[in-house]
Design an enzyme around this catalytic site. Sequence first.
Site, PDB file in Angstrom:
ATOM      1  N   GLU A 171       0.833  -1.207   0.000  1.00  0.00           N
ATOM      2  CA  GLU A 171       0.000   0.000   0.000  1.00  0.00           C
ATOM      3  C   GLU A 171       0.864   1.252   0.000  1.00  0.00           C
ATOM      4  O   GLU A 171       1.707   1.446   0.875  1.00  0.00           O
ATOM      5  CB  GLU A 171      -0.961   0.030   1.200  1.00  0.00           C
ATOM      6  CG  GLU A 171      -1.865   1.268   1.131  1.00  0.00           C
ATOM      7  CD  GLU A 171      -3.033   1.261   2.093  1.00  0.00           C
ATOM      8  OE1 GLU A 171      -3.071   0.395   2.987  1.00  0.00           O
ATOM      9  OE2 GLU A 171      -3.912   2.132   1.929  1.00  0.00           O
ATOM     10  N   HIS A 210      -4.363   8.795   0.242  1.00  0.00           N
ATOM     11  CA  HIS A 210      -2.916   9.043   0.208  1.00  0.00           C
ATOM     12  C   HIS A 210      -2.486   9.674  -1.117  1.00  0.00           C
ATOM     13  O   HIS A 210      -1.623  10.555  -1.138  1.00  0.00           O
ATOM     14  CB  HIS A 210      -2.150   7.729   0.434  1.00  0.00           C
ATOM     15  CG  HIS A 210      -2.449   7.100   1.752  1.00  0.00           C
ATOM     16  ND1 HIS A 210      -2.011   7.630   2.951  1.00  0.00           N
ATOM     17  CD2 HIS A 210      -3.157   5.991   2.081  1.00  0.00           C
ATOM     18  CE1 HIS A 210      -2.437   6.872   3.949  1.00  0.00           C
ATOM     19  NE2 HIS A 210      -3.137   5.865   3.446  1.00  0.00           N
ATOM     20  N   GLU A 269     -12.329   2.525   3.019  1.00  0.00           N
ATOM     21  CA  GLU A 269     -11.639   2.554   4.302  1.00  0.00           C
ATOM     22  C   GLU A 269     -11.913   3.890   4.978  1.00  0.00           C
ATOM     23  O   GLU A 269     -11.776   4.943   4.362  1.00  0.00           O
ATOM     24  CB  GLU A 269     -10.131   2.401   4.056  1.00  0.00           C
ATOM     25  CG  GLU A 269      -9.302   2.349   5.308  1.00  0.00           C
ATOM     26  CD  GLU A 269      -7.822   2.216   4.978  1.00  0.00           C
ATOM     27  OE1 GLU A 269      -7.164   1.362   5.567  1.00  0.00           O
ATOM     28  OE2 GLU A 269      -7.331   2.964   4.118  1.00  0.00           O
TER      29      GLU A 269
END
Length: 299
Positions: free
Chosen positions: A150, A186, A244
Amino acid sequence: MTKINPLGIHWLVLAKTWDADGARHAIREAKRIGYDFIETPPTPPDSEVTRITRETLAETGLGAAVCLGLAADQDLTSADPAIRARGEAFLMEAVDTCALIGGSLVSGITYSAFQKYMLPCTPEGRAAAIATIARVAEHARPHRITIGLEVVNRYETNLLNTAEQALAFCRETGMDNVKIHLDSYHMNIEETDIAQAILHAGDRIGFFHIGDSNRGYLGAGNIDFNPYFRALFQAGYTGPISFESFSSTMIDQPLLGILGIWRDTWEDGRDLAEHSFTFMDALVKSAREAHRRALGRAA
Ligand code: MN
């Protein structure tokens, strides 16, 4: 997970603890809402909760992905071989658990500690992490399990902050079951160009996390998700996509501190999970339609 773009959800939206009751509840709720799979924590392979997870997944027909972040004393980039060995043993066990529960992916921050570093990763640390991930992938291969890396922001690792860094790392493992795991939360912080990053990672993408800029309700932050989904479609990505989100309603220390959750972005996990399913399902459909119509124009 044979469906095109199976949709999943992180267990921490639906349960506060992954014990017998938490696991049963989260898996059944995810199934009821319409999800194809759930992200589960790396429970010990021989534990009671792993057995219950396996049984409840089998009963519901839901798929699973094991998601994790290594602790500081499991850091694959550490100069201390004992720390690296602990991380490797932990990942091997996560693969065993994933195989036991019928999952197809072990992903997250699998290559370094999940923490804020104060120094850049050394070339030796990176090389050690590549070698370990290759061994873990070797162990995972007979179970048809993919190892995901990730890509997360600068405050959560010093090794893989961009898709480009992950692509180089992936290739250097020499293992085709090592894949890139991208996350909109991110990418929104680190990538120069979203579509370019996704297209560049291309067929090495193995997992995609959807989260808004504040990690709360999708669409209630600052991210425009259309470019992400259109690029995924353009890249020919047919793999899993998962929601998430974290709130202090559900999580405690040390995760709370590492993630910096100082404000609640939601209180009702069930409502959030239902909303995110509808939202993701619509985004996939929109991207598919946009792609089909663009192709029509080109013809
Ligand atoms: Mn993520």
